[in-house]
Motif scaffolding. Structure first.
Motif, PDB file in Angstrom:
ATOM      1  N   GLU A  40      -3.947   8.338   5.134  1.00  0.00           N
ATOM      2  CA  GLU A  40      -4.796   7.535   4.518  1.00  0.00           C
ATOM      3  C   GLU A  40      -5.107   8.216   3.195  1.00  0.00           C
ATOM      4  O   GLU A  40      -4.677   9.129   2.904  1.00  0.00           O
ATOM      5  CB  GLU A  40      -6.145   7.511   5.186  1.00  0.00           C
ATOM      6  CG  GLU A  40      -6.717   9.003   5.356  1.00  0.00           C
ATOM      7  CD  GLU A  40      -7.860   9.051   6.431  1.00  0.00           C
ATOM      8  OE1 GLU A  40      -9.004   8.336   6.154  1.00  0.00           O
ATOM      9  OE2 GLU A  40      -7.821   9.555   7.242  1.00  0.00           O
ATOM     10  N   GLY A  41      -4.988   7.344   2.136  1.00  0.00           N
ATOM     11  CA  GLY A  41      -5.287   7.852   0.671  1.00  0.00           C
ATOM     12  C   GLY A  41      -4.032   7.784   0.102  1.00  0.00           C
ATOM     13  O   GLY A  41      -4.065   7.699  -1.262  1.00  0.00           O
ATOM     14  N   GLN A  42      -2.922   7.624   0.619  1.00  0.00           N
ATOM     15  CA  GLN A  42      -1.493   7.269  -0.023  1.00  0.00           C
ATOM     16  C   GLN A  42      -1.362   6.055  -0.342  1.00  0.00           C
ATOM     17  O   GLN A  42      -1.627   4.982   0.398  1.00  0.00           O
ATOM     18  CB  GLN A  42      -0.523   7.915   0.884  1.00  0.00           C
ATOM     19  CG  GLN A  42      -0.312   9.456   1.041  1.00  0.00           C
ATOM     20  CD  GLN A  42       0.739   9.710   1.956  1.00  0.00           C
ATOM     21  OE1 GLN A  42       1.202   9.210   3.131  1.00  0.00           O
ATOM     22  NE2 GLN A  42       1.274  11.201   1.777  1.00  0.00           N
ATOM     23  N   SER A  83      -1.186  -1.597   2.428  1.00  0.00           N
ATOM     24  CA  SER A  83      -0.746  -0.782   1.237  1.00  0.00           C
ATOM     25  C   SER A  83       0.386  -1.268   0.591  1.00  0.00           C
ATOM     26  O   SER A  83       0.476  -1.328  -0.754  1.00  0.00           O
ATOM     27  CB  SER A  83      -0.677   0.809   1.713  1.00  0.00           C
ATOM     28  OG  SER A  83      -0.590   1.374   0.399  1.00  0.00           O
ATOM     29  N   SER A  89      -4.403   2.416  -1.815  1.00  0.00           N
ATOM     30  CA  SER A  89      -4.245   3.488  -0.813  1.00  0.00           C
ATOM     31  C   SER A  89      -4.359   2.811   0.439  1.00  0.00           C
ATOM     32  O   SER A  89      -5.314   1.976   0.697  1.00  0.00           O
ATOM     33  CB  SER A  89      -5.451   4.333  -1.201  1.00  0.00           C
ATOM     34  OG  SER A  89      -5.309   4.978  -2.410  1.00  0.00           O
TER      35      SER A  89
END
Length: 191
Positions: A40-42, A83, A89
């Motif tokens: 998560e966040g990528q 994504s 993200s």
């Protein structure tokens, strides 16, 4: 690559020329147990094809509690699809539960083939359609079925997976506690 080619041909017809261009985009990748394919966040930029192993897809809430959304088994595409499409993200994690062998490619490179090779675009469309159907089926199961029925569906959809992964991952996938899963299993065995 033979399994990969067979998988694609089952999805949608693909010409030899298209296969040759498409397959050249992919290279082997190994994930060890515990490695993440995406966190998560990528922002996702590659798509993978799972040859061997098991991955889980999960969310983590603010308190650190994890909720398993799906399991990937061979042979299938993996990646942070939302994504990849949105270029935002990822909200999900994909983690290897066993050692995994993949083929990976840059998603934009695949998209660049769509205009020249419409059979590749059609195949990608079929993959997206299947993901949508799978997602809707899962949502309906979670809302309308009790835990025991969801467990039976899990056993049907993922035969032998119970012998490969910890029970708490299965409980999380079913939306129950490990204790509740133990009760369900005992009830089924006593029938």
């Amino acid at each position: 690559m033979d399994n990969f080619k067979s998988f694609l041909k089952e999805l949608s017809p693909i010409s030899t020329e298209s296969w040759n261009r498409f397959s050249r985009l992919f290279s082997p990748k190994i994930l060890k147990k515990g490695d993440y394919y995406i966190k998560e966040g990528q922002i996702a930029n590659e798509i993978g094809f799972l040859q061997t192993g098991v991955l889980r897809v999960f969310y983590r809430n603010n308190e650190g509690v994890e909720y398993n959304k799906h399991f990937f088994l061979p042979y299938c595409f993996i990646g942070g699809y939302a994504s990849l499409i949105s270029k935002k993200s990822s909200l999900i994690n994909q983690q290897a539960l066993t050692d995994c062998n993949l083929f990976v490619a840059n998603f934009k490179d695949i998209q660049d083939l769509y205009h020249t090779f419409p059979d590749i675009e059609r195949m990608a469309s079929v993959v997206a359609e299947q993901l949508f159907i799978q997602k809707e089926k899962r949502e309906i199961e979670l809302v309308l079925l009790d835990a025991e029925k969801r467990y039976h569906i899990f056993q049907k959809d993922f035969p032998l997976l119970e012998q490969q992964i910890p029970q708490y991952h299965i409980a999380s996938y079913l939306g129950v506690s490990p204790t509740q899963l133990s009760r369900i299993r005992r009830k089924i065995l006593s029938k």
